[in-house]
Design a protein around this motif. Structure first.
Motif, short mmCIF file in Angstrom:
data_model
loop_
_atom_site.label_atom_id
_atom_site.label_comp_id
_atom_site.label_asym_id
_atom_site.label_seq_id
_atom_site.Cartn_x
_atom_site.Cartn_y
_atom_site.Cartn_z
N ARG A 246 0.83 -1.21 0.00
CA ARG A 246 0.00 0.00 0.00
C ARG A 246 0.87 1.26 0.00
O ARG A 246 0.60 2.22 -0.73
CB ARG A 246 -0.92 0.01 1.22
N GLN A 247 1.89 1.26 0.83
CA GLN A 247 2.75 2.43 0.93
C GLN A 247 3.49 2.69 -0.38
O GLN A 247 3.52 3.83 -0.88
CB GLN A 247 3.75 2.25 2.06
N ARG A 248 4.06 1.64 -0.97
CA ARG A 248 4.83 1.82 -2.20
C ARG A 248 3.93 2.24 -3.37
O ARG A 248 4.33 3.02 -4.22
CB ARG A 248 5.54 0.51 -2.56
N LYS A 249 2.72 1.69 -3.40
CA LYS A 249 1.81 2.00 -4.52
C LYS A 249 0.98 3.25 -4.25
O LYS A 249 0.20 3.67 -5.10
CB LYS A 249 0.90 0.81 -4.80
N ASN A 250 1.11 3.83 -3.06
CA ASN A 250 0.33 5.01 -2.66
C ASN A 250 -1.16 4.72 -2.80
O ASN A 250 -1.91 5.47 -3.41
CB ASN A 250 0.73 6.23 -3.51
N ARG A 251 -1.57 3.61 -2.18
CA ARG A 251 -2.98 3.19 -2.19
C ARG A 251 -3.40 2.98 -0.74
O ARG A 251 -3.42 1.86 -0.24
CB ARG A 251 -3.13 1.91 -3.01
N PRO A 252 -3.73 4.06 -0.02
CA PRO A 252 -3.91 3.96 1.43
C PRO A 252 -5.12 3.16 1.90
O PRO A 252 -5.08 2.58 2.98
CB PRO A 252 -4.02 5.43 1.87
N ALA A 253 -6.21 3.13 1.13
CA ALA A 253 -7.44 2.54 1.68
C ALA A 253 -8.22 1.66 0.71
O ALA A 253 -8.97 0.79 1.15
CB ALA A 253 -8.36 3.66 2.18
N LYS A 254 -8.09 1.87 -0.59
CA LYS A 254 -8.90 1.12 -1.54
C LYS A 254 -8.67 -0.38 -1.36
O LYS A 254 -7.52 -0.84 -1.29
CB LYS A 254 -8.55 1.53 -2.97
N PRO A 255 -9.74 -1.18 -1.29
CA PRO A 255 -9.59 -2.62 -1.02
C PRO A 255 -8.71 -3.32 -2.05
O PRO A 255 -8.67 -2.95 -3.22
CB PRO A 255 -11.03 -3.14 -1.07
N GLY A 302 -5.48 -7.16 8.22
CA GLY A 302 -6.58 -6.20 8.28
C GLY A 302 -6.43 -5.06 7.30
O GLY A 302 -7.39 -4.32 7.04
N SER A 303 -5.25 -4.90 6.73
CA SER A 303 -5.01 -3.84 5.75
C SER A 303 -5.46 -4.21 4.35
O SER A 303 -5.38 -3.38 3.44
CB SER A 303 -3.51 -3.50 5.72
N VAL A 304 -5.92 -5.44 4.15
CA VAL A 304 -6.36 -5.84 2.81
C VAL A 304 -7.61 -5.07 2.38
O VAL A 304 -7.69 -4.57 1.26
CB VAL A 304 -6.63 -7.37 2.77
N ALA A 305 -8.61 -4.99 3.27
CA ALA A 305 -9.85 -4.27 2.96
C ALA A 305 -10.33 -3.59 4.24
O ALA A 305 -11.29 -4.04 4.86
CB ALA A 305 -10.90 -5.23 2.42
N PRO A 306 -9.68 -2.50 4.64
CA PRO A 306 -9.97 -1.88 5.93
C PRO A 306 -11.34 -1.20 5.98
O PRO A 306 -11.79 -0.62 4.99
CB PRO A 306 -8.84 -0.86 6.09
N ASP A 307 -11.99 -1.32 7.13
CA ASP A 307 -13.21 -0.56 7.48
C ASP A 307 -14.47 -0.96 6.72
O ASP A 307 -15.50 -0.31 6.88
CB ASP A 307 -12.98 0.95 7.29
N ILE A 308 -14.41 -1.96 5.86
CA ILE A 308 -15.62 -2.40 5.16
C ILE A 308 -15.86 -3.87 5.47
O ILE A 308 -14.97 -4.58 5.93
CB ILE A 308 -15.53 -2.18 3.63
N ASP A 309 -17.08 -4.32 5.23
CA ASP A 309 -17.45 -5.69 5.59
C ASP A 309 -17.44 -6.63 4.39
O ASP A 309 -17.94 -7.74 4.46
CB ASP A 309 -18.82 -5.72 6.26
#
Length: 775
Positions: A246-255, A302-309
């Motif tokens: 996520r950090q390297r690709k600059n993709r902070p939240a998108k599942p 938990g960083s794979v798809a954070p905050d969604i079900d």
């Protein structure tokens, strides 16, 4: 003894009839019925000449019509009586012929079949652990074809000469690899290579795969070449590796999507109904959005798809994926390898140039990808598949139409989630997902996809259909082409009209429907940004029966990224100037606005109050998508939008946990739904009660139920009309299932979207359906 005279008949068959085992099946059926003649491929489909006793010929035809190959689709089946040819004793598969106008349907890529997987597991089989094993029933098609007809010299396998054993299989009509164009084995086919981030070769063949597996186990990120492009792969259970990706690709939240070995492994992570499990295991092997298991027995970060079900999950679909995941024995992240907003990468040199800073290794192979094709993404809503991204396995999507199109048409689609559509003869084709056209690379991919379809079908479009927005890249492309070729006709179709037309096209309807077109934005006839439209639509035109009452976007595009500005605009909507201070005082109590200083909020309010007309710093919008953004922000679910659709996902996740949805009402006044009034109901609820997770969940559910109830109330006024629910907002499963249930309980007909995406990827089909009837 049968003394009947023989007959001879020619069969002309069009549809998905090449690359799917059609000719060998015809050969076997002819042998079974002791018939003579031939079968051949050509650029318009398949032709068969069959000769024998009438009863045998009729039985052969009936069997072919009712039991064609599983991957085929027959669109047209014509029969012509011919003179009997004396001395015709054998049935043959003859050489493919080319014809001027191609109308054969290019087959889509399919997942590896069980027969091939079994051979890969046999130690003494020549395909043992070979990562490019395939047969007539599986493997790549669209991604490796250069032109029609679909024969090996016209694919990226042309440079791989068959070994004697593969040649025998390829030539034997009774072998399941008969004329399977990508057929190969370790002795004659493509091979793997492992590269470093600079593109230097580190290992080859089996050693390349072994080293790749070792590096993934150690937490490394590897770009792996698949059917239609590269994946970025890491161990999904390794939290450090996922966060680093996520950090390297600059993709902070998108599942991120996760690939698992089989249904059993998937069931350890997600729960689903029968249709979802069937979809997951289908030949198309899409990414399926399914509900997370509350207590998953298989660990993933938990960083794979954070905050969604929800979790996007899929199964291996190539031999390479099977070998990889079997050896790793863990779920893997398998995300499309691209720069955000750009097309999926298909070449290792481009991986080095664009993603060399993201990856640790590259697993490459020497079978070229001719046509890029991303992974399809789907979900199941109310028992039906809803396609979110139309790509591998489903696309190119072909639709057979009853009346032939006299001249070729091209529809260039929308600015976001772009796809293209062509219409000619009895066919409509919708391209695989192209993406958002906000970069030169994406526009080049758009151009390349047009060139691909022109090359495959020898097309010269005479009519181009585009969106109303003058600044969309497809619109500019169309106008530029018309300037160079003045004889080309251009047609314009309003965005939300095209959304409704796309569903009409799936059902081949021209008569009126009642369309509810809810999305983020689209240019309306009045110059405003529409996005919550009630349209009485037929093939000729539409009448705007209703919409959300417009509200302002403070700062225009900035408000889309920062929905706090929309919250403020809705709070200020309809307030008198002397009430502004009172409204601002209420704003300070909202947690989402607490990070803004009083002066900053005051300045934004002044900009809002001084705005006039549709443009400037605060354009007006009737967008349902922006209302979703504001509600999610007011509930504290988001502060800034990190990816498109985030607000809807978070509201859906909250609503799924609701135990007592709040009874909100979306009021209507003179054809306008009062968005500001509904928003004020939500704010009052937040002010009256202590803000808890339970309250947020119940507000989220009540908000979407209010929208569904408003749709129902409007639809009841037109009970004779079929209802269309379209636009990206209806990707929200909670909203869509609630609304559909209410409509069906009222005995109203709801038209399904079929395989055409409900979002902007469906726009091209709507445009082409209009163009067919208005050329």
């Amino acid at each position: 003894m049968n003394n009947q005279s023989p007959i001879r008949r020619r069969l002309k068959i069009a549809g998905i009839v090449q690359g799917v085992g059609f000719r060998p099946l015809v050969y076997r059926y002819a042998q079974d019925h002791q018939l003579s003649g031939f079968v051949l491929n050509h650029s318009q489909g398949v032709s068969i000449e069959i000769q024998g006793q009438q009863a045998d010929v009729e039985d052969f035809i009936a069997k072919l019509q009712h039991s064609p190959p599983p991957l085929s689709r027959i669109d047209r089946f014509e029969q012509i009586e011919l003179a009997v040819i004396e001395g015709c004793q054998q049935f043959e598969i003859t050489t493919t012929r080319s014809q001027t106008d191609a109308v054969v349907v290019v087959p889509t890529d399919k997942s590896c079949c069980d027969d091939c997987l079994s051979e890969m597991a046999e130690l003494n089989n020549r395909h043992f652990q070979y990562p490019f094993t395939n047969c007539t029933n599986c493997g790549p098609r669209y991604t490796l074809i250069k032109k029609l007809p679909y024969d090996r010299p016209h694919t990226s396998m042309a440079n791989f000469s068959l070994c004697p054993e593969c040649q025998r299989s390829y030539n034997d009509p009774l072998d399941r690899r008969y004329h399977a164009q990508p057929v190969s084995c370790p002795a004659c086919g493509p091979q793997l290579s492992l590269l470093d981030p600079q593109g230097q070769t580190l290992a080859e063949k089996q050693d390349a795969l072994s080293q790749c597996i070792k590096q993934i186990k150690q937490g490394k990120i590897v770009a792996i070449k698949g059917l239609g492009g590269f994946h970025l792969v890491c161990d999904a259970s390794n939290d450090s590796a996922v966060k680093q990706l996520r950090q390297r690709k600059n993709r902070p939240a998108k599942p991120l999507a996760v690939m698992v070995a089989n249904q059993q492994a998937a069931a350890d992570l997600v729960s689903g109904n029968e249709q979802e499990w069937q979809c997951l295991q289908s030949l198309e092997r899409p990414i399926v959005l399914m509900s997370k298991q509350p207590q998953a027995s298989l660990h993933i970060s938990g960083s794979v798809a954070p905050d969604i079900d929800k979790l996007g999950i899929f199964l291996p679909y190539t031999p390479l994926h099977h070998l990889l995941i079997d050896a790793l024995n863990c779920p893997i992240v398998a995300s499309s390898a691209n720069i955000s907003g750009e097309p999926v990468i298909i070449d290792s040199k481009e991986i080095v140039d664009k993603l060399g800073h993201v990856i640790d290794y590259i697993l490459d192979h020497d079978r070229a990808i001719i046509n890029a094709c991303d992974d399809s993404v789907v979900q199941v809503i109310a028992g039906q598949i809803q396609v979110i991204r139309l790509a591998r396995g489903y696309a190119p999507l072909s639709l057979a139409i009853d009346k032939p199109v006299e001249h070729t048409l091209l529809a260039v689609g929308a600015q976001q989630k772009n796809t293209l559509a062509f219409a000619f003869d009895h066919n409509i084709f919708v391209s695989p997902h192209i993406g958002d056209l906000f970069s030169l690379e994406a526009e080049a991919y758009f151009d390349n996809t047009i060139a691909t379809f022109k090359r495959l079908y020898q097309l010269k479009p005479r009519c181009i259909v585009h969106d109303k927005h003058p600044d969309y890249a497809p619109t500019r492309w169309s106008k530029a082409l018309q300037q160079r070729q003045p004889d080309i006709q251009c047609l314009t179709v309003q965005h939300h009209f095209a959304h409704v037309l796309s569903v009409m096209a799936m059902h081949q309807l021209t008569d009126p429907v009642l369309g509810f077109s809810f999305d983020g934005t689209g240019l309306g006839d009045d110059g405003q940004l529409w996005g919550a439209e009630v349209l009485l639509t037929d093939i000729n035109d539409y009448q705007r029966l209703g919409h959300l009452k417009p509200f302002r976007l403070i700062g225009g595009e900035q408000a889309i990224k920062d929905p706090r500005r929309i919250v403020l605009a809705l709070m200020l909507s309809n307030s008198e100037e002397h009430q502004c201070e009172k409204v601002l005082a209420r704003c300070h109590k909202l947690s989402c606005l607490s990070q803004y200083s009083a002066n900053f909020i005051g300045n934004l309010a002044k900009v809002h109050q001084s705005s006039q007309g549709n443009g400037g710093a605060c354009p007006q919008t009737s967008s349902m998508g922006r209302l979703f953004d504001a509600v999610a922000c007011a509930l504290g679910l988001i502060t800034v939008t990190q990816f498109e659709g985030q607000a809807g996902m978070l509201l859906e996740a909250a609503a799924n946990k609701a135990d007592k949805p709040v009874d909100f009402v979306l009021l209507e006044q003179q054809g306008q739904w009062l968005a500001d009034e509904l928003f004020h109901q939500i704010i009052i609820k937040l002010e009256q009660q202590a803000v808890t997770a339970s309250l947020i969940n119940n507000i989220a559910a009540g908000f979407m139920q209010a929208i569904g109830n408003a749709v129902l109330a409007t639809a009841k006024k037109y009970p004779q009309l079929p209802v269309v629910l379209c636009g990206g907002v209806f990707q929200n499963r909670y909203l869509t299932e609630y609304t559909q249930t209410k409509l069906q309980q009222a005995d109203l007909t709801v038209l399904s979207n079929g395989l055409i995406p409900v979002n902007d990827a469906g726009i091209a089909l709507g445009q082409i359906w209009y163009g067919i009837h208005h050329r």
